[in-house]
Design a protein around this motif. Sequence first.
Motif, mmCIF file in Angstrom:
data_model
loop_
_atom_site.group_PDB
_atom_site.id
_atom_site.type_symbol
_atom_site.label_atom_id
_atom_site.label_comp_id
_atom_site.label_asym_id
_atom_site.label_seq_id
_atom_site.Cartn_x
_atom_site.Cartn_y
_atom_site.Cartn_z
ATOM 1 N N THR A 58 0.817 -1.399 -0.256
ATOM 2 C CA THR A 58 -0.110 0.006 -0.083
ATOM 3 C C THR A 58 1.153 0.964 -0.056
ATOM 4 O O THR A 58 2.259 1.012 0.645
ATOM 5 C CB THR A 58 -0.942 0.541 0.959
ATOM 6 N N PRO A 59 0.137 1.871 -0.281
ATOM 7 C CA PRO A 59 0.870 3.511 -0.356
ATOM 8 C C PRO A 59 1.541 3.744 1.312
ATOM 9 O O PRO A 59 2.326 4.046 1.678
ATOM 10 C CB PRO A 59 0.282 4.462 -0.609
ATOM 11 N N GLY A 60 1.172 3.387 2.295
ATOM 12 C CA GLY A 60 1.101 3.663 3.199
ATOM 13 C C GLY A 60 2.451 2.661 4.103
ATOM 14 O O GLY A 60 3.480 3.167 4.456
ATOM 15 N N PHE A 61 2.750 1.702 3.332
ATOM 16 C CA PHE A 61 3.626 1.105 3.212
ATOM 17 C C PHE A 61 4.890 1.460 3.344
ATOM 18 O O PHE A 61 5.817 2.221 3.823
ATOM 19 C CB PHE A 61 3.954 -0.774 2.911
ATOM 20 N N LEU A 62 4.937 2.019 1.881
ATOM 21 C CA LEU A 62 6.093 3.313 1.698
ATOM 22 C C LEU A 62 6.015 4.189 2.525
ATOM 23 O O LEU A 62 7.625 4.891 2.788
ATOM 24 C CB LEU A 62 5.454 3.795 0.098
ATOM 25 N N ARG A 63 5.074 4.952 3.080
ATOM 26 C CA ARG A 63 5.253 6.320 3.740
ATOM 27 C C ARG A 63 5.435 5.383 5.064
ATOM 28 O O ARG A 63 6.801 5.847 5.350
ATOM 29 C CB ARG A 63 3.760 6.664 3.981
ATOM 30 N N ALA A 64 5.458 4.408 5.958
ATOM 31 C CA ALA A 64 6.269 3.975 6.929
ATOM 32 C C ALA A 64 7.823 3.418 6.620
ATOM 33 O O ALA A 64 8.429 4.240 7.860
ATOM 34 C CB ALA A 64 5.108 2.453 6.630
ATOM 35 N N ILE A 65 8.514 3.149 5.442
ATOM 36 C CA ILE A 65 9.229 3.475 4.969
ATOM 37 C C ILE A 65 10.672 4.492 4.790
ATOM 38 O O ILE A 65 11.179 3.372 5.717
ATOM 39 C CB ILE A 65 9.927 1.841 4.675
ATOM 40 N N GLY A 66 9.689 5.609 4.226
ATOM 41 C CA GLY A 66 9.851 6.404 4.245
ATOM 42 C C GLY A 66 10.134 7.510 5.708
ATOM 43 O O GLY A 66 11.175 7.725 6.163
ATOM 44 N N GLU A 67 8.753 7.159 6.185
ATOM 45 C CA GLU A 67 9.068 7.568 7.924
ATOM 46 C C GLU A 67 10.124 7.393 8.450
ATOM 47 O O GLU A 67 11.022 7.246 9.275
ATOM 48 C CB GLU A 67 7.724 7.934 8.580
#
Length: 112
Positions: free
Chosen positions: A31-40
């Motif tokens: 999910t885009p949320g996964f990508l945001r989480a690994i970015g964070e």
Amino acid sequence: MTAQTPLSGRLDDDDYPAYTMGRAAEMLGATPGFLRAIGEARLITPLRSAGGHRRYSRYQLRVAARARELVDQGTPIEAACRIVILEDQLEEAQRLNEQYRRAQAGSVGQPG
């Protein structure tokens, strides 16, 4: 005959930010949320388009895929990111170590 275009050099560039968040998430099955989480978690830092949208490179997608693998196996996302970072650091250290060994082997027996 192949035409040289400004894009042609980028097609083989692993670091060129060619993928949108939606496309990157689709390719990873995440999910885009996964990508945001690994970015964070600072595993990857996507570049931003002129409009402010996240863009990912092929290299970043490979790193994200490894993190996704670990998360799918039950590893918490923060731990998965740390593991991937440490794996990357270890790989780089081993590569440098091998270079130093080769350089040392090449200088043995040479006049100093």
